[in-house]
Write an enzyme that holds these catalytic residues in place. Structure first.
Site, PDB file in Angstrom:
ATOM      1  N   GLY A  29       0.927  -1.197   0.168  1.00 40.69           N
ATOM      2  CA  GLY A  29      -0.002   0.006  -0.092  1.00 40.69           C
ATOM      3  C   GLY A  29       0.810   1.300   0.062  1.00 40.69           C
ATOM      4  N   TYR A  30       0.179   2.161  -0.183  1.00 42.26           N
ATOM      5  CA  TYR A  30       1.180   3.668  -0.054  1.00 42.26           C
ATOM      6  C   TYR A  30       0.375   4.633   0.834  1.00 42.26           C
ATOM      7  CZ  TYR A  30       2.823   1.660  -4.659  1.00 42.26           C
ATOM      8  OH  TYR A  30       3.757   1.147  -5.208  1.00 42.26           O
ATOM      9  N   LEU A  31       1.478   5.107   1.669  1.00 41.91           N
ATOM     10  CA  LEU A  31       0.926   6.271   2.540  1.00 41.91           C
ATOM     11  C   LEU A  31       1.152   7.405   1.910  1.00 41.91           C
ATOM     12  CD1 LEU A  31       3.899   4.703   5.288  1.00 41.91           C
ATOM     13  CD2 LEU A  31       1.185   4.884   5.526  1.00 41.91           C
TER      14      LEU A  31
END
Length: 157
Positions: A29-31
């Site tokens: 996932g991407y912060l």
């Protein structure tokens, strides 16, 4: 800290699976998925990673990359803080003429997409292409994982 240089290709068929010497499941996932910088959290097998990538050069061939291994518990906790959308894929490592292709078969909303990446030591390095390798998509932002998270392959017209 380093500069990542890689070429990206579509894959024509699943012949690569029989040639693979390793397959590993990846969830990421991407912060932050800003085009100038991405901050990725990845669980790869039983390892966790935090990766920061910078803006690609004009050709999409190279960009800054920093990566640090983190614990699985840290990766799991950070995944809960990520932007909506998760990338789920299996990465196959395939050697061809002394090159290692990383072939990603995507699942979920990106089911049906298979992309091969080859990391290079220089931008001018020659690439030997196996017959299962398709069109080059290096620099095509649609195939960046951070874009696939927001605009999945299944939603392409």
């Amino acid at each position: 800290m380093s500069i990542e240089i890689e070429r990206k290709y579509l894959v024509n068929n699943d012949t690569f699976k029989h040639l693979s010497h390793k397959a590993i499941r990846i969830t990421q996932g991407y912060l932050n998925s800003d085009k100038a910088r991405t901050v990725r959290v990845r669980m790869m097998g039983d390892q966790g990673f935090l990766t920061i990538k910078g803006l690609s050069d004009q050709a999409g061939l190279s960009r800054f990359e920093w990566e640090k291994e983190i614990s699985m518990s840290e990766a799991q906790a950070l995944l809960k803080l990520c932007e909506p959308g998760v990338i789920d894929k299996t990465r196959y490592l395939v050697e061809y003429q002394k090159q290692i292709f990383e072939v990603d078969e995507f699942y979920g909303e990106n089911q049906g997409l298979i992309v091969a990446e080859l990391e290079l030591t220089t931008a001018q390095q020659a690439v030997s292409k196996p017959d299962w390798l398709g069109d080059e998509v290096t620099g095509d932002k649609r195939y960046y994982n951070s874009t696939l998270m927001k605009q999945p392959y299944s939603q392409w017209a």
